[in-house]
Design a protein around this motif. Structure first.
Motif, PDB file in Angstrom:
ATOM      1  N   GLN A  17       0.810  -1.214   0.000  1.00 15.47           N
ATOM      2  CA  GLN A  17       0.000   0.000   0.000  1.00 15.47           C
ATOM      3  C   GLN A  17       0.848   1.271   0.000  1.00 15.47           C
ATOM      4  N   ASN A  18       2.080   1.155   0.503  1.00 11.70           N
ATOM      5  CA  ASN A  18       2.948   2.319   0.637  1.00 11.70           C
ATOM      6  C   ASN A  18       4.370   1.925   0.238  1.00 11.70           C
ATOM      7  N   PRO A  19       4.572   1.650  -1.071  1.00 12.62           N
ATOM      8  CA  PRO A  19       5.874   1.131  -1.508  1.00 12.62           C
ATOM      9  C   PRO A  19       7.008   2.123  -1.238  1.00 12.62           C
ATOM     10  N   ARG A  20       8.116   1.610  -0.741  1.00 14.08           N
ATOM     11  CA  ARG A  20       9.295   2.444  -0.457  1.00 14.08           C
ATOM     12  C   ARG A  20      10.139   2.578  -1.730  1.00 14.08           C
ATOM     13  N   ASN A  21      10.807   3.725  -1.832  1.00 11.30           N
ATOM     14  CA  ASN A  21      11.721   3.948  -2.965  1.00 11.30           C
ATOM     15  C   ASN A  21      11.024   3.729  -4.312  1.00 11.30           C
ATOM     16  N   PHE A  22       9.801   4.208  -4.407  1.00 12.27           N
ATOM     17  CA  PHE A  22       9.018   4.042  -5.632  1.00 12.27           C
ATOM     18  C   PHE A  22       9.117   5.305  -6.482  1.00 12.27           C
ATOM     19  N   GLY A  23       9.397   5.126  -7.772  1.00 13.62           N
ATOM     20  CA  GLY A  23       9.455   6.264  -8.678  1.00 13.62           C
ATOM     21  C   GLY A  23      10.705   6.215  -9.529  1.00 13.62           C
ATOM     22  N   ILE A  54      25.591   0.639  -3.427  1.00 14.05           N
ATOM     23  CA  ILE A  54      24.294   1.060  -3.952  1.00 14.05           C
ATOM     24  C   ILE A  54      23.855   2.295  -3.166  1.00 14.05           C
ATOM     25  N   ALA A  55      24.174   3.477  -3.722  1.00 10.55           N
ATOM     26  CA  ALA A  55      23.896   4.726  -3.016  1.00 10.55           C
ATOM     27  C   ALA A  55      22.404   5.029  -3.030  1.00 10.55           C
ATOM     28  N   GLU A  56      21.768   4.745  -4.165  1.00 14.25           N
ATOM     29  CA  GLU A  56      20.326   4.997  -4.276  1.00 14.25           C
ATOM     30  C   GLU A  56      19.703   3.924  -5.152  1.00 14.25           C
ATOM     31  N   ILE A  57      18.467   3.614  -4.859  1.00 20.67           N
ATOM     32  CA  ILE A  57      17.742   2.634  -5.673  1.00 20.67           C
ATOM     33  C   ILE A  57      16.265   2.996  -5.661  1.00 20.67           C
ATOM     34  N   ARG A  58      15.653   2.893  -6.807  1.00 20.29           N
ATOM     35  CA  ARG A  58      14.205   3.095  -6.894  1.00 20.29           C
ATOM     36  C   ARG A  58      13.619   2.089  -7.873  1.00 20.29           C
ATOM     37  N   PHE A  59      12.326   1.896  -7.752  1.00 20.46           N
ATOM     38  CA  PHE A  59      11.672   1.019  -8.718  1.00 20.46           C
ATOM     39  C   PHE A  59      10.359   1.640  -9.152  1.00 20.46           C
TER      40      PHE A  59
END
Ligand code: ZN
Length: 138
Positions: A17-23, A54-59
């Motif tokens: 419902q509240n995905p982390r690191n989304f975008g 891995i400094a940053e990750i998004r999906f």
């Protein structure tokens, strides 16, 4: 349902419902995507490496509760880790959900997905984002 099952269910629901690191991650240095036709799940994983960290990750993408929760949990688990550590975590996670191996405690919140090992039709949902991560890191 045991208390532990209930905790796992809530972790999965929360991440769905509240995905982390989304975008989108505009400054991504690596990206890879995948899809799971049997369920209709799609995911793209974007990573910005600093050296071998891995400094940053998004999906981004869309999919069922299991694929979305797994992608969200994956990004939290590997952010800040070295590439080799992330790949080792991926190996442990897939051993748990694909082979039904005894869960490794170092998987942390990812343990919430251990029940997928008993749901063969959902294994590809749970591993989709991890396959994309591995492709992006290699
Ligand atoms: Zn799915």
């Amino acid at each position: 349902m045991s208390v532990l099952d209930e905790v796992y269910r809530e972790i999965l629901l929360n991440h769905y419902q509240n995905p982390r690191n989304f975008g989108v991650l505009p400054e991504a240095s690596r990206r890879a995507g995948g899809m799971n036709p049997s369920c209709g799940d799609q995911v793209e994983v974007m990573v910005r490496l600093e050296g071998d960290t891995i400094a940053e990750i998004r999906f981004q993408g869309q999919g069922c509760a299991i694929s979305t929760a797994s992608a969200s949990l994956m990004t939290e688990a590997v952010k800040g880790k070295k590439v080799a550590e992330a790949l080792e975590l991926s190996r442990k996670f897939q051993a748990m959900v694909v082979e039904g191996a005894p869960p490794d405690p170092s998987l942390g919140d990812l343990l919430a997905l251990q029940g997928v090992a008993k749901l063969p039709a959902r294994v590809k949902c749970a591993t989709l984002a991890w396959h994309a991560l591995e492709e992006a890191l290699r």
